[in-house]
Design a protein around this motif. Structure first.
Motif, mmCIF file in Angstrom:
data_model
loop_
_atom_site.group_PDB
_atom_site.id
_atom_site.type_symbol
_atom_site.label_atom_id
_atom_site.label_comp_id
_atom_site.label_asym_id
_atom_site.label_seq_id
_atom_site.Cartn_x
_atom_site.Cartn_y
_atom_site.Cartn_z
ATOM 1 N N ARG A 60 11.970 -65.925 -57.862
ATOM 2 C CA ARG A 60 12.670 -66.495 -56.700
ATOM 3 C C ARG A 60 12.902 -65.434 -55.636
ATOM 4 N N TYR A 61 13.236 -64.217 -56.018
ATOM 5 C CA TYR A 61 13.456 -63.149 -55.044
ATOM 6 C C TYR A 61 12.162 -62.807 -54.309
ATOM 7 N N THR B 19 11.548 -65.431 -51.709
ATOM 8 C CA THR B 19 12.449 -65.267 -50.557
ATOM 9 C C THR B 19 11.962 -64.157 -49.628
ATOM 10 N N PRO C 143 10.917 -65.419 -45.449
ATOM 11 C CA PRO C 143 12.303 -65.220 -44.999
ATOM 12 C C PRO C 143 12.740 -66.333 -44.059
ATOM 13 N N THR C 144 14.029 -66.621 -44.083
ATOM 14 C CA THR C 144 14.604 -67.666 -43.227
ATOM 15 C C THR C 144 15.092 -67.043 -41.925
ATOM 16 N N PRO D 98 16.052 -73.368 -44.130
ATOM 17 C CA PRO D 98 15.816 -72.488 -45.285
ATOM 18 C C PRO D 98 14.681 -73.016 -46.166
ATOM 19 N N ALA E 255 12.458 -71.389 -47.924
ATOM 20 C CA ALA E 255 12.238 -70.669 -49.183
ATOM 21 C C ALA E 255 13.076 -71.282 -50.314
ATOM 22 N N THR E 256 14.350 -71.500 -50.064
ATOM 23 C CA THR E 256 15.211 -72.114 -51.086
ATOM 24 C C THR E 256 14.807 -73.557 -51.345
ATOM 25 N N THR F 244 11.725 -73.506 -53.471
ATOM 26 C CA THR F 244 12.080 -73.015 -54.807
ATOM 27 C C THR F 244 12.688 -74.122 -55.658
ATOM 28 N N THR G 55 22.732 -70.342 -53.629
ATOM 29 C CA THR G 55 22.111 -70.045 -52.338
ATOM 30 C C THR G 55 22.028 -71.293 -51.471
#
Length: 232
Positions: free
Chosen positions: A94-95, A98, A102-103, A109, A111-112, A115, A157
């Motif tokens: 997950r990192y 991200t 990037p957001t 968002p 990426a989240t 995910t 998050t």
């Protein structure tokens, strides 16, 4: 005194003699003055009550009963280690996502969102294989379901990003983020279940899995059709 009355005979009008009562020795002893105990005298010994079930002179008594020992719980250190390993791998994945996506400030968002949706799809996929296809294993479900997917997906998050959008006053984007995350997550779980059942040769509709299916006996012959009734 007249000379005709016999001597020693009590007169009719004389009072009867006083009745002498027996003396109680306990009362007589208590009536006697007792010596006042001195301050340095030892205290009297405490007299314990006597159990009527124990016969007099029986000095042997049953030993006190010990409390029952608590049943030892099975150790789960190996399962916890597997969960920790899977959680670390999922968090790293997950990192990395991200960092790769990037957001921007005030942006959606993605990426989240990606995910959590991909994690929901993987959850539905793995649960079919773990529960209905693969043989039972002690570590597969904790490693994949609790460890990897638990570390990969995130709710904290999601909540922080929702609060950030609301603080900026972007209500439409916050509502879209919350609604699409919920609906898309449920759809992704269903698609994962359907894809896994189709790939494993199972019916897409929920039904008995392979583990619950009882194979027919190889010695049983073909079913005999019921006899036809003759119509007169």
């Amino acid at each position: 005194m007249s000379g005709g009355e016999p001597l020693g005979r009590p007169r009719d009008d004389a009072p009867p003699p006083a009745e002498v009562l027996p003396v109680d020795p306990d009362i007589a002893d208590s009536a006697e003055p007792q010596a006042r105990p001195s301050d340095d005298a030892p205290p009297p010994e405490e007299v314990l009550p006597v159990d009527p079930d124990v016969e007099a002179g029986d000095e042997t008594q049953a030993p006190p009963q010990q409390p029952p020992a608590k049943a030892e719980r099975p150790r789960q250190a190996d399962v916890l280690a597997v969960i920790a390993l899977g959680g670390g791998l999922g968090s790293i994945a997950r990192y990395g996502l991200t960092l790769a996506w990037p957001t921007p400030a005030g942006g959606f968002p993605w990426a989240t969102f990606i995910t959590n949706i991909s994690g929901s799809f993987a959850l539905g996929l793995f649960m079919v294989y773990i529960l209905e296809v693969w043989p039972p294993n002690r570590y597969v479900r904790p490693f994949l379901g609790v460890g990897i997917l638990g570390g990969y997906t995130t709710f904290s998050t999601f909540a922080v990003e929702m609060r950030h959008l609301l603080s900026l006053g972007d209500w439409s984007k916050a509502d879209a983020y919350a609604l699409t995350s919920l609906v898309a997550g449920l759809v992704a779980v269903w698609l994962g279940i359907a894809a896994a059942r189709r790939a494993a040769g199972l019916s897409v509709r929920r039904g008995p899995g392979r583990r619950s299916q009882i194979p027919s006996s190889p010695t049983a012959g073909p079913a005999t059709p019921p006899p036809k009734r003759s119509v007169p």
